[in-house]
Design an enzyme around this catalytic site. Structure first.
Site, short mmCIF file in Angstrom:
data_model
loop_
_atom_site.label_atom_id
_atom_site.label_comp_id
_atom_site.label_asym_id
_atom_site.label_seq_id
_atom_site.Cartn_x
_atom_site.Cartn_y
_atom_site.Cartn_z
N LYS A 146 0.83 -1.21 0.00
CA LYS A 146 0.00 0.00 0.00
C LYS A 146 0.86 1.26 0.00
CE LYS A 146 -1.99 -0.98 3.96
NZ LYS A 146 -1.29 -2.18 4.43
N ARG A 197 -8.11 -0.31 10.85
CA ARG A 197 -7.43 -1.59 11.02
C ARG A 197 -8.26 -2.61 11.78
NH1 ARG A 197 -1.94 -0.21 10.03
NH2 ARG A 197 -0.55 -1.99 10.18
N ARG A 243 12.60 -6.05 4.21
CA ARG A 243 12.44 -4.60 4.30
C ARG A 243 13.32 -3.98 5.38
NH1 ARG A 243 6.31 -2.49 4.84
NH2 ARG A 243 6.56 -3.14 6.99
N ARG A 252 12.69 -2.70 8.46
CA ARG A 252 12.28 -1.63 9.36
C ARG A 252 12.43 -2.14 10.80
NH1 ARG A 252 6.39 0.06 7.99
NH2 ARG A 252 5.89 -1.17 9.83
N ARG A 294 2.17 -9.39 13.69
CA ARG A 294 1.40 -8.43 12.88
C ARG A 294 0.49 -9.14 11.90
NH1 ARG A 294 6.28 -5.52 11.19
NH2 ARG A 294 5.15 -4.57 9.48
P1 ADP Z 1 2.48 -2.27 8.10
O1 ADP Z 1 1.42 -1.94 7.10
O2 ADP Z 1 3.72 -2.82 7.50
O3 ADP Z 1 1.98 -3.08 9.28
P2 ADP Z 1 2.22 0.36 9.30
O4 ADP Z 1 3.20 1.44 9.11
O5 ADP Z 1 0.86 0.53 8.68
O6 ADP Z 1 2.96 -0.91 8.75
O7 ADP Z 1 1.98 0.07 10.86
C1 ADP Z 1 3.05 -0.15 11.76
C2 ADP Z 1 2.52 -0.30 13.19
O8 ADP Z 1 1.87 0.92 13.60
C3 ADP Z 1 1.45 -1.38 13.39
O9 ADP Z 1 2.00 -2.66 13.60
C4 ADP Z 1 0.69 -0.85 14.61
O10 ADP Z 1 1.40 -1.13 15.81
C5 ADP Z 1 0.72 0.65 14.41
N1 ADP Z 1 -0.49 1.16 13.71
C6 ADP Z 1 -0.54 1.70 12.45
N2 ADP Z 1 -1.78 2.07 12.12
C7 ADP Z 1 -2.57 1.74 13.19
C8 ADP Z 1 -3.95 1.85 13.48
N3 ADP Z 1 -4.81 2.35 12.60
N4 ADP Z 1 -4.39 1.42 14.69
C9 ADP Z 1 -3.56 0.91 15.59
N5 ADP Z 1 -2.25 0.77 15.40
C10 ADP Z 1 -1.74 1.17 14.21
#
Ligand code: ADP
Length: 187
Positions: free
Chosen positions: A13, A90, A129, A131, A142
């Site tokens: 995404k 989410r 990746r 990170r 996750r």
């Molecule tokens: P990815 O899509 O690779 O999981 P993101 O950058 O979207 O990476 O998210 C990284 C982390 O940030 C998640 O594992 C979570 O802990 C937190 N996070 C991101 N968006 C949300 C959300 N909408 N609600 C709760 N936690 C979130």
């Protein structure tokens, strides 16, 4: 144009958001990026969020909600031509809250783009990746959290008639082309 990007961690995404912004002029609200910025700046919000992110769990909703409200407010002030959400909603509670927020301002979602990528491909991408939260244990968690909490949104948005699927494998350009085919219909 108001859209949500939906898909597993590593489904690509974030990689597509710049191209979508450039073509359709809609800014991204990416909760993961917003949260990482709070952590980097060592704000109180960042300090609260960090342990959840490190573990690969969802950050509690009350922490995330304020960020989203703020993001939408800024977009309204900037008179933007819509938005794209990456990483939000989410889970069902977040999806319902987003519906309510958007109903209130009379700006419902136009569509939800679901990135279809199979499990093995995703694990490979995330491991590559590098990170901070991309170690094997966090990745496994996750993906578990995604299956349990986020994947039900596929059904939620299908029922609302908003879901559009895009195959998320192949080159970045090929995926971008598939996305354009869908978004050009509503642009
Ligand atoms: P990815 O899509 O690779 O999981 P993101 O950058 O979207 O990476 O998210 C990284 C982390 O940030 C998640 O594992 C979570 O802990 C937190 N996070 C991101 N968006 C949300 C959300 N909408 N609600 C709760 N936690 C979130």
């Amino acid at each position: 144009m108001r859209i949500v990007l939906l898909g597993a961690p590593g489904s690509g995404k974030g990689t597509q958001t710049d191209a979508i912004t450039e073509r359709y002029g809609i800014p991204t609200v990416a909760t993961g990026d917003l949260l990482r910025a709070e952590v980097a700046a060592n704000t109180e919000l960042g300090q609260q969020a960090k342990p959840y992110m490190d573990a690969g769990d969802l950050v509690p909703f009350d922490i995330v909600l304020g960020m989203i409200e703020n993001g939408l407010k800024k977009l309204a002030e900037a008179n933007s031509n819509g938005f794209m959400m990456d990483g939000f909603p989410r889970d069902l509670a977040q999806a319902e809250a987003l519906d309510q927020l958007l109903d209130k301002i009379n700006q419902p979602l136009d569509l939800v783009l679901f990135f279809e990528v199979d499990y093995e491909e995703i694990v490979g991408r995330l491991l590559g990746r590098g990170r901070a939260d991309d170690n094997e244990e966090t990745i496994r968690n996750r993906l578990r959290v995604y299956e349990e909490k986020t994947a039900p949104l596929i059904e939620y948005y299908t029922r609302k008639g908003l879901l559009r699927k895009v195959k998320g494998t192949g080159t970045i350009d090929a995926i971008g082309e598939r996305i354009r085919a869908v978004l050009d219909e509503i642009a």
